[in-house]
Design a protein around this motif. Structure first.
Motif, PDB file in Angstrom:
ATOM      1  N   ILE A  77       0.836  -1.204   0.000  1.00 21.87           N
ATOM      2  CA  ILE A  77       0.000   0.000   0.000  1.00 21.87           C
ATOM      3  C   ILE A  77       0.867   1.247   0.000  1.00 21.87           C
ATOM      4  N   TYR A  78       1.972   1.236   0.782  1.00 21.73           N
ATOM      5  CA  TYR A  78       2.883   2.383   0.803  1.00 21.73           C
ATOM      6  C   TYR A  78       3.476   2.628  -0.589  1.00 21.73           C
ATOM      7  N   LEU A  79       3.845   1.560  -1.286  1.00 20.28           N
ATOM      8  CA  LEU A  79       4.410   1.712  -2.631  1.00 20.28           C
ATOM      9  C   LEU A  79       3.401   2.341  -3.583  1.00 20.28           C
ATOM     10  N   ASP A  80       2.130   1.827  -3.547  1.00 20.84           N
ATOM     11  CA  ASP A  80       1.096   2.362  -4.435  1.00 20.84           C
ATOM     12  C   ASP A  80       0.727   3.792  -4.049  1.00 20.84           C
ATOM     13  N   PHE A 131      -9.564  10.488  -2.989  1.00 24.18           N
ATOM     14  CA  PHE A 131     -10.164   9.932  -1.783  1.00 24.18           C
ATOM     15  C   PHE A 131      -9.784   8.467  -1.576  1.00 24.18           C
ATOM     16  N   ARG A 132      -9.425   7.776  -2.656  1.00 22.32           N
ATOM     17  CA  ARG A 132      -9.053   6.368  -2.570  1.00 22.32           C
ATOM     18  C   ARG A 132      -7.933   6.059  -3.548  1.00 22.32           C
ATOM     19  N   LEU A 133      -7.178   5.001  -3.213  1.00 21.58           N
ATOM     20  CA  LEU A 133      -6.170   4.496  -4.145  1.00 21.58           C
ATOM     21  C   LEU A 133      -6.849   3.769  -5.299  1.00 21.58           C
ATOM     22  N   PRO A 134      -6.186   3.635  -6.439  1.00 19.51           N
ATOM     23  CA  PRO A 134      -6.790   2.894  -7.553  1.00 19.51           C
ATOM     24  C   PRO A 134      -7.173   1.467  -7.192  1.00 19.51           C
ATOM     25  N   ALA A 135      -6.535   0.897  -6.168  1.00 18.92           N
ATOM     26  CA  ALA A 135      -6.868  -0.477  -5.772  1.00 18.92           C
ATOM     27  C   ALA A 135      -8.299  -0.599  -5.291  1.00 18.92           C
ATOM     28  N   ALA A 136      -8.934   0.530  -4.897  1.00 14.05           N
ATOM     29  CA  ALA A 136     -10.325   0.480  -4.438  1.00 14.05           C
ATOM     30  C   ALA A 136     -11.247  -0.015  -5.550  1.00 14.05           C
ATOM     31  N   LYS A 137     -10.869   0.222  -6.807  1.00 13.70           N
ATOM     32  CA  LYS A 137     -11.717  -0.216  -7.919  1.00 13.70           C
ATOM     33  C   LYS A 137     -11.748  -1.731  -8.069  1.00 13.70           C
ATOM     34  N   ASP A 138     -10.796  -2.418  -7.429  1.00 12.53           N
ATOM     35  CA  ASP A 138     -10.785  -3.885  -7.504  1.00 12.53           C
ATOM     36  C   ASP A 138     -11.636  -4.520  -6.414  1.00 12.53           C
TER      37      ASP A 138
END
Length: 481
Positions: A63-66, A166-173
């Motif tokens: 998560i830190y990397l993203d 508001f969210r990282l792109p990973a939220a879309k997964d």
């Protein structure tokens, strides 16, 4: 030392010394007295995303990397506000995850905990089914489009959250499966629908089983076409015929404005009616349908809400205005679904007011005649006499549904002795009673029913009984004066 915990309706005491459990006891939550000693106690996590420290550590690092990549993306675009927002939000979430093991909205980081690659679908309930499972899709013409639309609705919302930091792109997964993924997960499937769509018919490859015979022996209502000249006068004449038999009528229009104007006209000519459309609150719609069945009015005017899902055995006539206006509200499926509202009545009938016969009208009439022919032939061969479907209530309030008659009536939880309330529920209850004893008995009966309804959590019925009790109490006071 001792630790206490409450799980469901039970309380437990765990006694330990030097990090070793010495005793486990179930205790009375009020007195604290021991009920029994236990050898073991199984505790389940309160959050779905509880996992090992090793997996949390690996997820936090990723998560830190993203997060760094996303901050860099916003800064390159000159969007410093979004960069600061995503930095503060994600770092706060990570601190909570490291300290507590979870954070609000942890499902948006589910891809990291699952170990999934970016863009891969999440796990779902179907993953736990055996390979040879059977999928039954009820009302498939509605259910399957909903499955198709879930992904699009979720993605539209997540795109905005990611776009504005508001969210990282990973939220879309963390999403529903796409319809293509749903198809891959499907096993042997059965689609159940009175009006199947083209997709179900294509997937079934011609393997279609029709269920046309009803247990009540009822047949599909006949569809009759009438010209639009003087259609409202003709409709009022048909309404009068049904009202004399204490039956109900549904009228469908093409627009909400037309539904409201028609309702106003009915008011002026003395037709008891209400209208229902998308602007009417959901709870009010339920009450309107309850009032129709209770006989508070005779005609319900609507647009698109009178199509399916309404079980109204009292409806003997369905009138479809502007039936030749080809489109979503008057295609063959809509016409079939609207006509089906009269299929619960032994004398059900459908009138289509139109000046031309569209392909949808023609096909709907042909299919109705085909089904009626099979149903009538079956009834004649087996000496079946069609009888109106009986229904105790809509399910909103068993107490208020009243008592039905006949062998097909579904019993209610607390049948009402309606003769007790008939005078009190009349339009003019004043002067009906002169003796106080009768009123006292009715008030006591209303209070008893109100308390019984409240205990069964049927608050709609409880409110009705309360109002009756107040009316009777007011009448008693006036008689005394």
């Amino acid at each position: 030392m001792a630790a206490f915990g409450e799980f469901g309706n039970q309380c437990f005491r765990v006694m330990f010394f030097d990090n070793e459990v010495e005793a486990i006891q179930s205790i009375d939550p009020v007195t604290g007295q021991r009920i029994q000693s236990l050898d073991s106690l199984t505790l389940y996590p309160t959050n779905l995303f509880v996992t090992t420290k090793e997996r949390i550590h690996a997820a936090v690092q990723q998560i830190y990397l993203d997060l760094g990549k996303q901050i860099e993306y916003f800064e390159r675009s000159g969007r410093m506000m979004e960069a600061q927002r995503i930095k503060q939000r994600v770092e706060y979430d990570l601190e909570m995850i490291k300290e507590l093991g979870y954070c609000p909205g942890i499902e948006n980081y589910s891809r990291y905990f699952d170990g999934r690659a970016a863009g891969t679908r999440p796990f779902c309930l179907i993953d736990y089914f055996p390979k040879d499972y059977l999928l039954v899709v009820d009302e498939s013409h509605v259910t399957l489009p909903q499955v198709h639309a879930m992904f699009g609705g979720d993605r539209a919302r997540k795109e905005n959250l990611v776009e504005y930091g508001f969210r990282l792109p990973a939220a879309k997964d963390n999403r529903p499966v796409t319809f293509a993924e749903f198809e891959q997960l499907q096993g042997t499937s059965i689609y159940v629908s009175a009006t199947p769509a083209d997709w179900e018919l294509m997937k079934s490859e011609g393997v279609v089983v029709e269920q046309l015979i009803r247990p009540t022996g009822l047949v599909d209502p006949p569809l009759e076409v009438r010209v639009t000249a003087n259609q409202i006068d003709d409709l009022i004449g048909e309404i009068d015929k049904r009202v004399k038999n204490d039956d109900k009528v549904l009228v469908t229009t093409i627009t909400k404005r037309m539904a409201e104007e028609l309702s106003k006209y009915f008011d002026r000519v003395g037709v008891r009616n209400r209208y229902i459309h998308s602007d009417v609150d959901t709870l009010e719609r339920i009450q309107i349908l309850e009032d129709l069945r209770a006989g508070l009015f005779d005609v319900l005017v609507g647009v698109n809400l009178l199509r399916e899902g309404l079980d109204l055995p009292e409806v003997a006539l369905v009138a479809i205005l502007d039936a030749d206006k080809e489109g979503f509200l008057r295609n063959v499926r809509s016409l079939t679904q609207i006509a089906g509202r009269a299929a619960r009545h032994a004398q059900g009938n459908v009138i289509l007011y139109a000046d031309t016969c569209t392909e949808s009208m023609r096909y709907a009439i042909e299919q109705s005649n085909r089904r009626r022919e099979k149903q009538v032939r079956y009834n004649m061969e087996h000496s079946v006499l069609p009888r109106k479907a009986q229904k105790s209530g809509s399910g909103q309030s068993a107490l208020l549904s009243g008592r039905g008659e006949g062998e097909n009536t579904v019993p209610v939880a607390y049948p009402l002795a309606e003769d007790h309330y008939a005078p009190a529920a009349a339009a003019d209850i004043r002067g009906t009673y002169t003796a106080g004893g009768d009123l006292d008995a009715l008030i006591a009966k209303a209070r008893e029913d109100m308390e019984r309804a409240a205990k069964s959590l049927d608050f709609l019925a409880a409110a009705k009984f309360r109002d009756r009790m107040y009316e009777l109490q007011k009448l008693r006071e006036e008689n005394r004066r």
